[in-house]
Motif scaffolding. Structure first.
Motif, mmCIF file in Angstrom:
data_model
loop_
_atom_site.group_PDB
_atom_site.id
_atom_site.type_symbol
_atom_site.label_atom_id
_atom_site.label_comp_id
_atom_site.label_asym_id
_atom_site.label_seq_id
_atom_site.Cartn_x
_atom_site.Cartn_y
_atom_site.Cartn_z
ATOM 1 N N SER A 211 15.004 -13.302 -45.138
ATOM 2 C CA SER A 211 13.730 -13.186 -44.646
ATOM 3 C C SER A 211 12.575 -14.096 -44.375
ATOM 4 O O SER A 211 11.534 -13.995 -43.538
ATOM 5 C CB SER A 211 13.142 -12.054 -45.838
ATOM 6 O OG SER A 211 12.969 -12.722 -46.856
ATOM 7 N N ASP A 212 12.893 -15.428 -44.970
ATOM 8 C CA ASP A 212 11.978 -16.517 -44.772
ATOM 9 C C ASP A 212 12.530 -17.363 -43.598
ATOM 10 O O ASP A 212 12.052 -18.487 -43.546
ATOM 11 C CB ASP A 212 11.920 -17.084 -45.763
ATOM 12 C CG ASP A 212 13.356 -17.851 -46.504
ATOM 13 O OD1 ASP A 212 14.271 -17.513 -46.062
ATOM 14 O OD2 ASP A 212 13.263 -18.907 -47.525
ATOM 15 N N THR A 213 13.487 -17.232 -42.899
ATOM 16 C CA THR A 213 13.903 -17.751 -41.549
ATOM 17 C C THR A 213 12.809 -17.884 -40.654
ATOM 18 O O THR A 213 12.108 -16.931 -40.237
ATOM 19 C CB THR A 213 15.226 -17.197 -40.920
ATOM 20 O OG1 THR A 213 16.246 -17.043 -42.079
ATOM 21 C CG2 THR A 213 15.676 -17.900 -39.963
ATOM 22 N N ASP A 214 12.510 -19.085 -40.109
ATOM 23 C CA ASP A 214 11.527 -19.022 -39.333
ATOM 24 C C ASP A 214 11.732 -18.381 -37.896
ATOM 25 O O ASP A 214 12.946 -18.500 -37.455
ATOM 26 C CB ASP A 214 11.651 -20.726 -38.572
ATOM 27 C CG ASP A 214 10.819 -20.765 -37.584
ATOM 28 O OD1 ASP A 214 9.552 -20.553 -37.565
ATOM 29 O OD2 ASP A 214 10.956 -21.762 -36.571
ATOM 30 N N VAL A 215 10.885 -17.592 -37.378
ATOM 31 C CA VAL A 215 11.050 -16.727 -36.412
ATOM 32 C C VAL A 215 11.250 -17.562 -35.126
ATOM 33 O O VAL A 215 12.031 -16.760 -34.069
ATOM 34 C CB VAL A 215 10.138 -15.669 -36.166
ATOM 35 C CG1 VAL A 215 9.040 -16.191 -35.799
ATOM 36 C CG2 VAL A 215 10.393 -14.421 -35.475
#
Length: 391
Positions: A211-215
């Motif tokens: 969920s914290d992956t850079d979009v």
């Protein structure tokens, strides 16, 4: 006598296998449309390893090089059949060189010296390597650079999917985490992270994005996948027809719309599914344009070149076509409900023994929604049965 010896020497050099006939004029083969063309530096195959700037043209399995981009004189010919193409690792003592080599087929017990080339950038080098490997027939593993048909067919074993799993995962993540991200699809992601995800998918994994992956990394991964398809989502054979539609969409008539709808209906089913999926998704993205600053025109500009592109991507051709590509993508995003109605969504059937035997059969088109390519044996048996009943 001295002159004759020189002539004989020059003639013997001109017929060295793999080197072709330097200095020869263009042949009739040069009338064929090249698969790829562009400038590269070629390392001299001599004691002094100097670099020479040459214009390379790939037609079929033959690579020729010239002093200029008009192909006026052939400086050399490299036959690619049974050759190998390798990327060369960067040299820490001499960074900034993007090198690859072509190793010709062996001639008996004698090893042939490789041809070494230098590209202008990493992406240019990778594109040359991919194209040359496709010509030689080296199978591409993984997902990136693999044909849409091969990927979707393989992934049906994991359940029904409209589009490749990578595309679906990227879109779902961006919908959940990135619709309000300013500059989505315009700003680049983290190169190292993009490479890690790419390697994971190519290794046969189906990774989920934390969920914290850079979009922006996920958006960059999606663009990279589309860009590296062996043939774009809009096939080359329809590229110009799609662009021609833009000239008719300006007028208040149905002609332009009818032509565009015909071209969309002619798309192979898998290409139609992917184009439809992307256009619907981009429409959702632009609904948040007040926050993410990506309206329809902006999205059409950054995404269009990954979906519609010419077979030969020379800068002049691309520059001329850019306004048309942007206009076409703008129309397809805005009018996606009309051009890609939900009623035409067809999830590809899982592969079966029968479909495996039909790899060389004609591809099915969206315009033939319910049509299925029959096994030739079944057709023959059906016809014979009808004839026997008549007798």
């Amino acid at each position: 006598m001295h002159i004759d010896i020189k002539k004989r020497k020059s003639r013997s050099r001109s017929v060295i296998p793999g080197e072709g006939s330097p200095g020869s004029p263009r042949s009739t083969r040069s009338m064929e449309r090249p698969l790829k063309a562009g400038w590269l530096k070629k390392q001299q195959r001599s004691l002094v390893k100097n670099w020479q700037q040459r214009y390379f043209v790939l037609r079929g399995s033959t690579l020729t090089y010239h002093k200029d981009d008009k192909e006026t004189t052939v400086q050399g010919v490299i036959q690619l059949r049974f050759s190998k193409v390798n990327e060369l690792p960067p040299n820490s003592d001499d960074p900034g060189k993007y090198l690859f080599e072509i190793i010709p087929r062996t001639n008996g017990d004698r090893e042939r010296c490789p041809y070494v080339f230098m590209a202008n950038s990493q992406s240019d080098m990778e594109e040359w390597v991919r194209t040359l490997r496709r010509v030689i027939g080296v199978p591409t593993s993984g997902v990136f650079g693999k044909s849409l048909v091969d990927t979707v067919t393989y992934e049906q074993r994991f359940g029904p999917h409209m589009v490749p799993i990578l595309v679906q995962k990227c879109v779902e993540f961006i919908k959940e985490h990135g619709l309000n991200e300013e500059g989505i699809f315009r700003l680049p992601g983290q190169d190292n992270a993009v490479k890690q995800f790419r390697d994971a998918f190519d290794a046969g994994e189906r990774p989920s994005f934390p969920s914290d992956t850079d979009v922006h990394t996920v958006a960059s991964l999606l663009k990279l996948y589309l860009r590296e398809l062996p043939e774009p989502v809009v096939p080359w054979i329809q590229y110009q027809d799609f662009l021609d539609c833009t000239n008719l969409l300006d007028f208040r008539s149905t002609e332009g719309w009818e032509k565009l709808e015909r071209q969309i209906a002619l798309l192979p089913k898998l290409n139609y599914n992917l184009l439809s999926y992307i256009c619907r998704f981009l429409f959702e993205v632009q609904l948040n344009s007040q926050v993410n600053k990506m309206n329809v025109e902006n999205l059409a500009t950054v995404m269009g070149i990954n979906l519609l592109k010419p077979q030969i991507e020379d800068p002049i051709t691309v520059m001329k076509a850019t306004p048309q590509i942007q206009k076409m993508m703008t129309v397809m995003i805005r009018q996606h409900e009309k051009l890609f109605p939900v009623s035409k969504d067809v999830i590809p059937s899982p592969p079966s023994n029968k479909s495996e035997s039909q790899k060389n059969a004609p591809r099915s088109f969206v315009g033939w929604e319910s049509a299925e390519v029959q096994d030739p044996k079944e057709i023959i048996l059906t016809v014979l049965g009808k004839l026997l009943r008549k007798i």
